[in-house]
Write an enzyme that holds these catalytic residues in place. Structure first.
Site, PDB file in Angstrom:
ATOM      1  N   SER A 165       1.026  -1.551   0.114  1.00 14.30           N
ATOM      2  CA  SER A 165       0.026   0.115   0.155  1.00 14.30           C
ATOM      3  C   SER A 165       0.837   1.281   0.124  1.00 14.30           C
ATOM      4  CB  SER A 165      -0.998   0.047   1.359  1.00 14.30           C
ATOM      5  OG  SER A 165      -0.257   0.008   2.474  1.00 14.30           O
ATOM      6  N   THR A 216     -39.609  26.969 -10.854  1.00 18.05           N
ATOM      7  CA  THR A 216     -39.809  25.674 -10.120  1.00 18.05           C
ATOM      8  C   THR A 216     -40.067  24.576 -11.095  1.00 18.05           C
ATOM      9  OG1 THR A 216     -42.190  26.012  -9.663  1.00 18.05           O
ATOM     10  CG2 THR A 216     -40.685  26.792  -8.110  1.00 18.05           C
ATOM     11  N   HIS A 217     -39.773  23.542 -11.156  1.00 18.45           N
ATOM     12  CA  HIS A 217     -40.151  22.612 -12.422  1.00 18.45           C
ATOM     13  C   HIS A 217     -39.438  22.999 -13.430  1.00 18.45           C
ATOM     14  CE1 HIS A 217     -43.028  20.702  -9.385  1.00 18.45           C
ATOM     15  NE2 HIS A 217     -43.401  21.897  -9.237  1.00 18.45           N
ATOM     16  N   SER A 247     -12.974  23.854 -28.986  1.00 14.18           N
ATOM     17  CA  SER A 247     -13.212  22.578 -29.640  1.00 14.18           C
ATOM     18  C   SER A 247     -12.127  22.290 -30.567  1.00 14.18           C
ATOM     19  CB  SER A 247     -14.572  22.432 -30.224  1.00 14.18           C
ATOM     20  OG  SER A 247     -14.530  21.528 -31.297  1.00 14.18           O
ATOM     21  N   LYS A 267     -16.498  27.136 -30.825  1.00 12.30           N
ATOM     22  CA  LYS A 267     -17.048  26.867 -29.661  1.00 12.30           C
ATOM     23  C   LYS A 267     -16.313  27.328 -28.379  1.00 12.30           C
ATOM     24  CE  LYS A 267     -19.562  23.854 -28.752  1.00 12.30           C
ATOM     25  NZ  LYS A 267     -19.781  22.538 -28.850  1.00 12.30           N
ATOM     26  N   ASN A 307     -16.630  26.200 -24.497  1.00 15.08           N
ATOM     27  CA  ASN A 307     -17.590  25.292 -23.626  1.00 15.08           C
ATOM     28  C   ASN A 307     -17.203  25.226 -22.154  1.00 15.08           C
ATOM     29  OD1 ASN A 307     -18.356  23.689 -25.894  1.00 15.08           O
ATOM     30  ND2 ASN A 307     -16.228  22.702 -26.243  1.00 15.08           N
ATOM     31  N   GLU A 317     -18.849  21.098 -16.435  1.00 14.15           N
ATOM     32  CA  GLU A 317     -19.097  19.771 -16.685  1.00 14.15           C
ATOM     33  C   GLU A 317     -18.109  18.778 -15.896  1.00 14.15           C
ATOM     34  OE1 GLU A 317     -19.856  19.446 -21.326  1.00 14.15           O
ATOM     35  OE2 GLU A 317     -18.312  20.863 -20.917  1.00 14.15           O
ATOM     36  N   TYR A 327     -10.201  -5.395  13.450  1.00 17.10           N
ATOM     37  CA  TYR A 327      -9.284  -5.099  12.527  1.00 17.10           C
ATOM     38  C   TYR A 327      -9.470  -6.169  11.356  1.00 17.10           C
ATOM     39  CZ  TYR A 327      -6.091  -3.459   9.197  1.00 17.10           C
ATOM     40  OH  TYR A 327      -5.339  -3.065   7.972  1.00 17.10           O
ATOM     41  N   GLN A 349      -8.178  -1.274   4.698  1.00 17.30           N
ATOM     42  CA  GLN A 349      -7.011  -0.600   3.773  1.00 17.30           C
ATOM     43  C   GLN A 349      -7.775   0.050   2.508  1.00 17.30           C
ATOM     44  OE1 GLN A 349      -2.982  -2.323   3.443  1.00 17.30           O
ATOM     45  NE2 GLN A 349      -3.389  -2.330   1.480  1.00 17.30           N
ATOM     46  N   LYS A 384      -8.647   3.847   2.017  1.00 18.39           N
ATOM     47  CA  LYS A 384      -7.577   5.120   1.925  1.00 18.39           C
ATOM     48  C   LYS A 384      -7.690   5.669   0.276  1.00 18.39           C
ATOM     49  CE  LYS A 384      -4.787   3.866   5.164  1.00 18.39           C
ATOM     50  NZ  LYS A 384      -6.064   2.766   5.437  1.00 18.39           N
TER      51      LYS A 384
HETATM   52  N1  ARG Z   1      -2.245  -0.600   5.643  1.00 22.33           N
HETATM   53  C1  ARG Z   1      -3.180  -1.454   6.678  1.00 22.33           C
HETATM   54  C2  ARG Z   1      -4.355  -0.428   6.529  1.00 22.33           C
HETATM   55  O1  ARG Z   1      -4.573   0.607   5.903  1.00 22.33           O
HETATM   56  C3  ARG Z   1      -2.531  -1.030   7.949  1.00 22.33           C
HETATM   57  C4  ARG Z   1      -1.793  -2.201   8.252  1.00 22.33           C
HETATM   58  C5  ARG Z   1      -2.376  -3.222   9.177  1.00 22.33           C
HETATM   59  N2  ARG Z   1      -2.182  -4.332   8.575  1.00 22.33           N
HETATM   60  C6  ARG Z   1      -2.162  -5.459   9.134  1.00 22.33           C
HETATM   61  N3  ARG Z   1      -1.546  -6.481   8.580  1.00 22.33           N
HETATM   62  N4  ARG Z   1      -2.675  -5.557  10.396  1.00 22.33           N
HETATM   63  O2  ARG Z   1      -5.325  -0.620   7.144  1.00 22.33           O
END
Ligand code: ARG
Length: 465
Positions: free
Chosen positions: A26, A159-160, A281, A287, A289, A294, A321, A326, A329
């Site tokens: 990660s 409205t509408h 364009s 054009k 835009n 958008e 956990y 993970q 993120k």
């Molecule tokens: N990278 C993990 C997360 O984002 C945190 C690490 C925890 N990993 C684990 N094997 N206990 O949640």
């Protein structure tokens, strides 16, 4: 243990398969948490010292090493390697490079990546909420300034999507500021729940070392420790809440965008976008835009996806956990990145677009938008509203048949529709009169719009003022 830097390899015979390592890795996205990880570690070593696991000399050396590591991360001389699993492993490697294995190896005591990551994401989001706050304030400020520039300009209120009643352009623009103000209030409220420290929760059950979680929380500028170590490590509702707020922000931008796109069309011709905030364009030379609007509209779909994706991830997770967590993120990082890209461009577009005042004023009374004023005029003459509505409806239908506007109907024709429709009804048949009469709280009369501006200026003061 194959990889000398792994945080967990010793009970395994071989190293992880290449495919597992690739899946598990990660660090390419959680590296942005590096400075927060170091802040967490600096707080943690204080707790280790205060519980007697580090001498003050050791603490001092480690703390200096962490400051040095933070500098190296900042200036790019320390970066994650392909073999680093995550930001935590990479930074432990970096700390050991500076402080040596003996001292650096003491740091991990009493914490787990589970309580670590749960803490880091909170302090990261608290920081990001400040960034977003500033960007949204900038937009509110620009909406206010545009409203002040166009005080008194009338436009069709809908409205509408049909002409309904005339309103002030400023009133309409400010209607896009208030939802953003509420988004800021939501961010503010989010902070209450985010400002708690899971540090000390360990993997899930706490730690046996007697580390002081209050000390860590205070070091990190948080209100205090979380109350339940299982919840602290297993929950991500704080992340989901932040994602919800960013999603709502993007939806508010998207609704404004939809109007800007329509307003800029030849048929509406309410506004002209500035050259530097619109695009051309590659094939059609004429054009211009509204790409910013958008993209804002399009990105809101992406942000909804980020939110609903995380909610789906959380839905079936048993305590405590799980590695699924993970997956919080990338969506939250993406929503933040998209909004921080979008908001300055959006604000620039609103700051520079030109309003076609004459056209707005000309269109304001069309579509019999003063009919409600006739009905309410009748009510003031003691006609029950039910009858007033019916009389006015007949008047509108008569006008449609004869292709006339309400104020153009001859006295005799009005009297034929209803004896209550005396010629002085024409007093209320003007856009200016209609707007001026709407003086209730939050209504479109100029003094009420000025009230709004005063209230909003407290939140978003004039720039360079
Ligand atoms: N990278 C993990 C997360 O984002 C945190 C690490 C925890 N990993 C684990 N094997 N206990 O949640």
């Amino acid at each position: 243990m194959n990889d000398a830097n792994s945080l967990w390899g010793s009970r395994f015979e071989g190293g992880p398969s290449a495919s597992l390592a690739a899946l598990s890795r990660s660090v390419h996205f959680d590296w942005r948490l590096a400075k927060y990880d170091i802040a967490g570690t600096r707080a943690h070593i204080k707790a280790l010292m205060s519980a007697g696991y580090l001498t003050s000399l050791e603490h001092e050396k480690l703390d200096r090493s962490l400051v040095e590591l933070a500098n190296r991360v900042e200036n790019g001389s320390f970066v994650a390697k392909q073999s680093d699993e995550d930001v935590h492993s990479a930074l432990e490697r970096g700390l050991i490079e500076i402080a040596g294995p003996e001292l650096g190896g003491k740091v991990r005591a009493g914490r787990s990546r589970n309580d670590q990551i749960a803490t880091l994401i909170r302090i990261y989001l608290l920081d990001q909420s400040e960034v977003l706050h500033r960007l949204v304030i900038d937009l509110i400020e620009v909406i206010l300034t545009r409203s002040e520039e166009h005080l008194g300009v009338a436009m069709p209120g809908r409205t509408h999507f049909q002409h309904a009643q005339p309103i002030l352009l400023s009133h309409h623009l400010l209607a896009h500021a208030w939802p953003l103000v509420r988004d800021l209030e939501r961010l503010q409220d989010f902070k209450k729940r985010a400002s708690l420290s899971p540090y000390g929760a360990g993997a899930l059950a706490g730690n046996t070392l007697g580390l002081d979680p209050n000390l860590v929380a205070a070091e990190l500028g948080l209100q205090g420790p979380t109350q339940n170590s299982i919840d602290a490590t297993a929950s991500r509702d704080v992340v989901a809440e932040f994602l919800f707020i960013t999603t709502l922000m993007s939806i508010n931008l998207s609704r404004f965008s939809e109007e800007i796109i329509i307003w800029a069309s030849a048929e509406f011709d309410y506004i002209k976008l500035h050259d530097s905030f619109s695009t051309g364009s590659s094939i059609m030379p004429q054009k211009k835009n509204p790409d910013i609007a958008e993209l804002a509209r399009g990105k809101s779909g992406r942000l909804i996806g980020n939110l609903t994706g995380l909610l789906a991830t959380l839905k079936g997770l048993p305590l405590a956990y799980n590695r699924d967590l993970q997956e919080d993120k990338e969506p939250v990082f993406d929503s933040i990145d998209q909004l921080t890209l979008l908001l300055p461009a959006f604000t620039g577009m609103v700051a520079t677009m030109q309003f076609n005042r004459n056209r707005l004023e000309m269109l304001a009374p069309l579509g019999f938008s003063l009919a409600t004023d006739v009905a309410e005029w009748l009510v003031k003459k003691k006609v029950p509203f039910r009858d007033a509505h019916e009389i006015t409806g007949k008047l509108v239908s008569w006008c449609e048949q004869h292709m006339l506007d309400l104020h153009e109907v001859a006295d005799a024709d009005m009297a034929a529709i209803s004896p209550m429709l005396t010629p002085d009804v024409r007093d209320v048949l003007s856009v200016g009169g209609s707007i001026k009469a709407r003086t209730g709280a939050g209504a479109t009369a100029l003094p009420r719009v000025l009230d709004q501006i005063t209230a909003l200026r407290k939140i978003a003061p004039k720039r360079n003022a």
